[in-house]
Design an enzyme around this catalytic site. Sequence first.
Site, PDB file in Angstrom:
ATOM      1  CG  HIS B 252       1.370   6.967  -0.724  1.00 22.13           C
ATOM      2  ND1 HIS B 252       0.573   7.743  -1.523  1.00 22.13           N
ATOM      3  CD2 HIS B 252       2.594   6.943  -1.311  1.00 22.13           C
ATOM      4  CE1 HIS B 252       1.280   8.159  -2.560  1.00 22.13           C
ATOM      5  NE2 HIS B 252       2.505   7.692  -2.462  1.00 22.13           N
ATOM      6  NE  ARG B 253       2.853   4.508   8.296  1.00 15.81           N
ATOM      7  CZ  ARG B 253       2.521   3.313   8.778  1.00 15.81           C
ATOM      8  NH1 ARG B 253       2.591   2.246   8.017  1.00 15.81           N
ATOM      9  NH2 ARG B 253       2.109   3.188  10.029  1.00 15.81           N
ATOM     10  N   GLY B 254      -1.434   7.628   5.452  1.00 18.01           N
ATOM     11  CA  GLY B 254      -2.687   8.191   5.961  1.00 18.01           C
ATOM     12  C   GLY B 254      -3.896   7.505   5.347  1.00 18.01           C
ATOM     13  CB  VAL B 257      -3.596   4.042   8.506  1.00 18.95           C
ATOM     14  CG1 VAL B 257      -4.203   3.913   9.899  1.00 18.95           C
ATOM     15  CG2 VAL B 257      -2.166   3.534   8.519  1.00 18.95           C
TER      16      VAL B 257
END
Lengths: 642, 318
Positions: B252-254, B257
């Site tokens: 989920h970091r995409g 960020v």
Amino acid sequence: MSNSLDGLPQPLLNALACAALHPGLRSLLFLDATYNNLQRAAAIFVQMMRLATGRAVESATISAADTDDTLWGNVSLRANESGPSVAWQPGLLAKNDSADGAAPYRVIVIPDLSTLNIAAARACTVIVGADVAVLDRHGRHMEWQPNFCWVASCPSEHLGRVSTHLLDRFALRINGQSLGASRDAAHLLDWIAHDADRQAAPDLSVIARRIRAAAALRPIMTPEARTQLGVYLANARLRFTRREITFGRLAVSHARLDTSITVTAEHVDAAARMLGLNGTIQERDTPRVPKRARPSSGRSRDAASIDDEILNAPSSSSMDDGPPRDELKVNRTSDVTSFAPTALSVDPYPEDTAIVERDHASLQFPFPHTKVTAARGQIVGLERTTSARDLSIVGTILEAAKFQSIRRARGGNTPNPKTGLLFSASDLRKYRRAMVSDYLLVMVIDFTSIDDSAWDYALLPYLRWAYVKRAAVCVIQVGAAGARSELRAESVFERRVHSPRIERALESAAGKSSPLAHGLDLALQTLRHQMQHGDSVVRQAMVVVLSDGRGNVPLSASRMSLVIPPVMRQGIEDSLQVARELSVLRNVQSVLLNPQPAQYPRLPAELAHALNAELVNIPLRQDMPAETYDWDERGGVARGSA
Amino acid sequence: MSEAEPLPLLPYSLIIGQDQAKLALELSYIAPRIGGVLISGQRGTGKSTIVRAFSAMLHGHLPVTLPINATDDRVIGGWNVSELMRSKPVWQKGLLEEAHGQMLYIDEVNLLDDHIVNIILDVASTGILVVQREGQRDQKELSFTLIGTMNPEEGLLRPQLLDRFGLMVNVQPESDQARRQAIVQTVLEFDDAKYLLAAGQTSRFINDALESDKQRRAQLAEARQRTQNVAITAPIAEACVALAQKLGTEGHRGEYVAAAAARAHAALQGRAAVTVNDVKVVAPIAMQHRRPGGLHVHGQILWSEADEELMEEILSHV
């Protein structure tokens, strides 16, 4: 002013002087310089540095045995009046703590950039030309502006083995063959009269005056010079920022050496000539990795012609060498950089066109894929360990020595607390070693016998074996086009199958003769050396011979590079004899890939019998089903039967 | 560090080009939750120079740097050897602890030893430094902004480490002729300025640049204050998620960020709410390195034309 100093051409001396005058130019790469000549250049550069900076300058050499500890620093034992103690020992590349503000410059000599071990290559990549250096080792932290100068050599044919990341850090490339002393009677008599390796300190008095005068100058660039700079920046060879900056700095250094208060367009032209830039050339995006092997062409000019051109270059007391400015045309339609007489080397950036021969990620420490059962491979450092395998006794002792005072103060449990070291498990240190292979694949490829056979597909199972086993690979080329001698085979050895050099070696075209006996002899020597000599021995090897058995060059002819007729069947008999010697080697499995020749069809079986090898028939390419070839199927198996 | 003291590096405001790298660094400062920046590019593209200059501009000193020659004791912490020899147990903080609340810079990050990488991964993912060595047992909460530079020709990063970098920028050599000449001229002028400073004189060239740096620092600090108040609407958030899904980014970091970076970008532009344009600017550098097997050309992870078209299509619905 004379054309040369101590046999060195004036343009080269000017280049060294320019480099000494600017911190950003003090990284010199000599191509094809012998070690003695490199030392000579370094000695001259040291003197010029003293003149340019007015400070002490020392020199040191990076050796093939250097590790992170010797390069950056380590704790070491020192003997004091009160007994031994442990202290920080700075490495070759560490900041010299004893100097304060007036630290001596250090000229680092690298005899051969292509053979630097991985620890040294990594260290050089981060510090050559760096504005800031950082060191964090064994409790020590340093951040400083390095004051190193670099004088390195590399054979031009081995440039492809060096990381471009490292090569880019060197400001100037210089033809190392121009460093050779004059070949005349006077030098010979001088050599006879003195020690073999002694070289008289060169007399730099003439150029010294110019360097001293230049040291204080800070010339200002004229608008015309800026414009001329922009013209040269269109040259595709300068497409990397470091090169562009080097070019600008070289122009400034030229002006200073010319004792000029301005940097003029002529100084920019002189810098361009020094780098060998002469107009825009066809842009190349990346170094070539060809699909088909190219004949080895070596250097485009021989050493003698290069020397003659440099030595005969016109010289003057100023840097305004070469044609008047209005005659210097920037040829935008030319697709070749012509070699100007005052250029430092034939090619300003030969690494752009060098065939890539380095491993991918060559600066990364290799990940240990195989379980190492014995300590082998070159030592490149130390690391912590929890076992006694491959223990570094000295490293462990040094680690323990740091804690002796505090362990004794806390009351150590030792039979005699006044002597003997107190160890803890956390003190254990083992060697970090470069990877070695337990397995070896030797492929003897007779390129004159492959014709229409699907020989490349036949090799795949063995290449796959080498990949799985992380085997070292040796390709012995028999009868390859472009061989240095038609009478001799050539070998290429690499630590991994995925090597550009191995790929190139397998892609040769067929030559005219077939020195099969010599090829098998090279295989025999390779196996004996790899399996019997030194610490890094191979445990198991596979030999794959691809040949129709029709060697037509006697072994003696290969060794002497001379054919004494009549040859008749001697080449075949010699091949069989060497094959019998190969067959007695232990832990070697042999395979003969039979191209099924129409003429003398029994010869391959005869060779397989001598080798005590498994005989595998290679199908013809036309008989192979498209895209469905099963790598494990072989067209008939017979074990060494004639 | 006062403005009169000479710095060994080119001032940030004098760095020409590399706008995307500068933006990524600024966004990571404005919104530390972004989680750091990886700058990847060919040799001689000024990667290290930009990072050091950025740190000097913001904090007045070079960043805490983890060099590839670092030993374990300097990374995690260890006993001060000189004091040990005097029977005094003085613990020396390691680089990870020194970087707490600041930037931790790793030059040539793809050349770092595997076991050092493992240590950094542990701390970056858990936020806790566990020290169990040389008789010392301790545990500390740490956070730092990880900044890395690398030349992809020398190998790529392990995916786990790649993911720890919030933003990834590919720097290319400058192609514009005028800019290239300006770069050379600037360096030559800086060479002269350094000489003047070393001789105890002042340099107007440097002083003007440092003044520009000071102004930029103030702008970034202001943006950092503002960012928490920048609104991000549901459609924008949905677009970030949709884009990440379509690109196939892992985890989920995409999208997280991208959203944080878009917000920081809006704050930097002085706006009160995130716009589609903010997302367009940051999405490539937030997501390109999170796709399995991304688009590699000569070792560079690249944002392709197809990716750009996909992004335009998704954002057109906002």
